[in-house]
Scaffold this motif. Structure first.
Motif, PDB file in Angstrom:
ATOM      1  N   UNK A 114       0.858  -1.183   0.000  1.00 13.87           N
ATOM      2  CA  UNK A 114       0.000   0.000   0.000  1.00 13.87           C
ATOM      3  C   UNK A 114       0.894   1.232   0.000  1.00 13.87           C
ATOM      4  N   UNK A 115       0.523   2.209  -0.803  1.00 12.16           N
ATOM      5  CA  UNK A 115       1.309   3.427  -0.905  1.00 12.16           C
ATOM      6  C   UNK A 115       0.366   4.598  -1.151  1.00 12.16           C
ATOM      7  N   UNK A 116       0.878   5.806  -1.060  1.00 16.66           N
ATOM      8  CA  UNK A 116       0.074   7.000  -1.338  1.00 16.66           C
ATOM      9  C   UNK A 116       0.931   8.010  -2.101  1.00 16.66           C
ATOM     10  N   UNK A 117       0.383   9.189  -2.346  1.00 15.82           N
ATOM     11  CA  UNK A 117       1.121  10.181  -3.147  1.00 15.82           C
ATOM     12  C   UNK A 117       2.341  10.726  -2.412  1.00 15.82           C
ATOM     13  N   UNK A 118       2.493  10.449  -1.120  1.00 17.10           N
ATOM     14  CA  UNK A 118       3.672  10.869  -0.363  1.00 17.10           C
ATOM     15  C   UNK A 118       4.817   9.861  -0.488  1.00 17.10           C
ATOM     16  N   UNK A 119       4.530   8.659  -0.969  1.00 17.45           N
ATOM     17  CA  UNK A 119       5.567   7.637  -1.121  1.00 17.45           C
ATOM     18  C   UNK A 119       6.551   8.100  -2.196  1.00 17.45           C
ATOM     19  N   UNK A 120       7.831   8.003  -1.885  1.00 20.87           N
ATOM     20  CA  UNK A 120       8.867   8.439  -2.828  1.00 20.87           C
ATOM     21  C   UNK A 120       9.463   7.218  -3.516  1.00 20.87           C
ATOM     22  N   UNK A 121       9.481   7.252  -4.845  1.00 21.62           N
ATOM     23  CA  UNK A 121       9.998   6.161  -5.665  1.00 21.62           C
ATOM     24  C   UNK A 121      11.364   6.549  -6.222  1.00 21.62           C
ATOM     25  N   UNK A 122      12.174   5.569  -6.655  1.00 25.19           N
ATOM     26  CA  UNK A 122      13.524   5.872  -7.136  1.00 25.19           C
ATOM     27  C   UNK A 122      13.561   6.815  -8.350  1.00 25.19           C
ATOM     28  N   UNK A 123      12.614   6.648  -9.262  1.00 24.64           N
ATOM     29  CA  UNK A 123      12.591   7.498 -10.464  1.00 24.64           C
ATOM     30  C   UNK A 123      11.142   7.819 -10.825  1.00 24.64           C
ATOM     31  N   UNK A 124      10.978   8.762 -11.698  1.00 23.42           N
ATOM     32  CA  UNK A 124       9.636   9.103 -12.195  1.00 23.42           C
ATOM     33  C   UNK A 124       9.035   7.903 -12.939  1.00 23.42           C
ATOM     34  N   UNK A 125       9.901   7.157 -13.658  1.00 26.65           N
ATOM     35  CA  UNK A 125       9.432   5.977 -14.385  1.00 26.65           C
ATOM     36  C   UNK A 125       8.873   4.925 -13.431  1.00 26.65           C
ATOM     37  N   UNK A 126       9.560   4.744 -12.297  1.00 30.09           N
ATOM     38  CA  UNK A 126       9.054   3.795 -11.300  1.00 30.09           C
ATOM     39  C   UNK A 126       7.705   4.257 -10.749  1.00 30.09           C
ATOM     40  N   UNK A 127       7.590   5.530 -10.483  1.00 31.64           N
ATOM     41  CA  UNK A 127       6.327   6.065  -9.955  1.00 31.64           C
ATOM     42  C   UNK A 127       5.187   5.820 -10.943  1.00 31.64           C
ATOM     43  N   UNK A 128       5.456   6.051 -12.221  1.00 24.33           N
ATOM     44  CA  UNK A 128       4.430   5.823 -13.243  1.00 24.33           C
ATOM     45  C   UNK A 128       4.093   4.335 -13.377  1.00 24.33           C
ATOM     46  N   UNK A 129       5.109   3.497 -13.335  1.00 22.79           N
ATOM     47  CA  UNK A 129       4.899   2.042 -13.429  1.00 22.79           C
ATOM     48  C   UNK A 129       4.061   1.538 -12.253  1.00 22.79           C
ATOM     49  N   UNK A 130       4.388   1.998 -11.046  1.00 21.02           N
ATOM     50  CA  UNK A 130       3.652   1.579  -9.847  1.00 21.02           C
ATOM     51  C   UNK A 130       2.201   2.063  -9.931  1.00 21.02           C
ATOM     52  N   UNK A 131       2.002   3.275 -10.388  1.00 22.59           N
ATOM     53  CA  UNK A 131       0.644   3.803 -10.529  1.00 22.59           C
ATOM     54  C   UNK A 131      -0.170   2.950 -11.495  1.00 22.59           C
ATOM     55  N   UNK A 132       0.436   2.572 -12.622  1.00 23.19           N
ATOM     56  CA  UNK A 132      -0.268   1.723 -13.605  1.00 23.19           C
ATOM     57  C   UNK A 132      -0.601   0.347 -13.024  1.00 23.19           C
ATOM     58  N   UNK A 133       0.227  -0.137 -12.127  1.00 22.87           N
ATOM     59  CA  UNK A 133       0.046  -1.481 -11.572  1.00 22.87           C
ATOM     60  C   UNK A 133      -0.844  -1.482 -10.325  1.00 22.87           C
ATOM     61  N   UNK A 134      -1.387  -0.331  -9.963  1.00 27.54           N
ATOM     62  CA  UNK A 134      -2.108  -0.197  -8.693  1.00 27.54           C
ATOM     63  C   UNK A 134      -3.572   0.124  -8.888  1.00 27.54           C
ATOM     64  N   UNK A 135      -4.310  -0.095  -7.817  1.00 21.84           N
ATOM     65  CA  UNK A 135      -5.719   0.291  -7.763  1.00 21.84           C
ATOM     66  C   UNK A 135      -5.914   1.066  -6.458  1.00 21.84           C
ATOM     67  N   UNK A 136      -6.699   2.140  -6.518  1.00 17.42           N
ATOM     68  CA  UNK A 136      -6.982   2.916  -5.319  1.00 17.42           C
ATOM     69  C   UNK A 136      -7.967   2.124  -4.465  1.00 17.42           C
ATOM     70  N   UNK A 137      -7.567   1.874  -3.224  1.00 16.93           N
ATOM     71  CA  UNK A 137      -8.414   1.063  -2.353  1.00 16.93           C
ATOM     72  C   UNK A 137      -8.350   1.577  -0.933  1.00 16.93           C
ATOM     73  N   UNK A 138      -9.465   1.967  -0.354  1.00 19.30           N
ATOM     74  CA  UNK A 138     -10.772   2.074  -0.987  1.00 19.30           C
ATOM     75  C   UNK A 138     -10.817   3.273  -1.938  1.00 19.30           C
ATOM     76  N   UNK A 139     -11.733   3.231  -2.899  1.00 18.93           N
ATOM     77  CA  UNK A 139     -11.834   4.312  -3.876  1.00 18.93           C
ATOM     78  C   UNK A 139     -11.978   5.674  -3.196  1.00 18.93           C
ATOM     79  N   UNK A 140     -11.218   6.635  -3.690  1.00 17.22           N
ATOM     80  CA  UNK A 140     -11.284   7.984  -3.149  1.00 17.22           C
ATOM     81  C   UNK A 140     -10.414   8.230  -1.931  1.00 17.22           C
ATOM     82  N   UNK A 141      -9.720   7.216  -1.446  1.00 18.28           N
ATOM     83  CA  UNK A 141      -8.929   7.341  -0.215  1.00 18.28           C
ATOM     84  C   UNK A 141      -7.550   7.937  -0.439  1.00 18.28           C
ATOM     85  N   UNK A 142      -7.046   7.866  -1.679  1.00 17.13           N
ATOM     86  CA  UNK A 142      -5.690   8.314  -1.928  1.00 17.13           C
ATOM     87  C   UNK A 142      -4.643   7.273  -1.571  1.00 17.13           C
ATOM     88  N   UNK A 143      -5.091   6.100  -1.152  1.00 20.58           N
ATOM     89  CA  UNK A 143      -4.192   4.989  -0.834  1.00 20.58           C
ATOM     90  C   UNK A 143      -4.348   3.948  -1.935  1.00 20.58           C
TER      91      UNK A 143
END
Length: 179
Positions: free
Chosen positions: A132-161
């Motif tokens: 579980x991560x949120x917008x405050x989680x820091x990733x090694x690169x912008x590419x990693x952040x984008x990859x993780x976002x694509x591989x994730x689902x917001x749960x619960x919806x609207x929570x930002x987690x």
């Protein structure tokens, strides 16, 4: 424990959580009415908890102390509460509840990376499924952040987690929680 170290030890944490499930089953079996069988279950549970504690020492001292506390509770009350059916029932339920709570806390600790700084971690070989991560989680690169976002689902919806889904489940809209 720092986020990078927790990520490195995540497999061990999940393995410990899975082993706790067997200890939980043994604790639930303490409700058996046969006194000798109960003693065998109690001894087996103490051995399982000792093994879990030894394994936990390699992962986290606080976790090892928590498991030692569960084990000591069993040793402290044994054999007196086991003399009656209700004593066994209560002890079994208490220990099973404690183990379930410890297991859930362990799984949460293994998967919780909201506000974590993972910018210095080599994620190339890390299994990130279910973290579980949120917008405050820091990733090694912008590419990693984008990859993780694509591989994730917001749960619960609207929570930002967000929860990272296993690779094969990227396109799934449903989230199944690890148990």
């Amino acid at each position: 424990m720092s986020a990078p170290m927790r990520l490195q030890r995540r497999d061990a944490l999940v393995e410990l959580a899975n082993r706790m499930k067997s200890a939980q089953r043994v604790a639930q079996d303490l409700t058996v009415q046969n006194r000798e069988l109960n003693r065998l279950h109690s001894r087996a549970l103490v051995r399982i908890l000792d093994d879990l504690r030894e394994q936990a020492l390699d992962v986290d001292d606080d976790l090892a102390r928590a498991l030692e506390g569960v084990r000591d509770r069993l040793r402290l009350v044994y054999p007196d509460p086991l003399a009656t059916f209700w004593g066994r029932l209560n002890l079994g339920h208490i220990l099973a509840r404690d183990l379930a709570e410890a297991r859930n806390n362990l799984i949460d600790a293994a998967n919780e990376f909201t506000r974590a700084d993972l910018s210095t971690v080599d994620l190339a070989r890390a299994d990130l499924a279910w973290i579980r991560w949120d917008h405050h989680t820091r990733w090694p690169t912008r590419e990693w952040a984008e990859r993780i976002l694509r591989a994730s689902v917001e749960h619960p919806p609207g929570s930002g987690v967000f929860t990272v889904l296993p690779e094969e489940d990227h396109d799934s809209a449903e989230l199944t929680v690890m148990s």
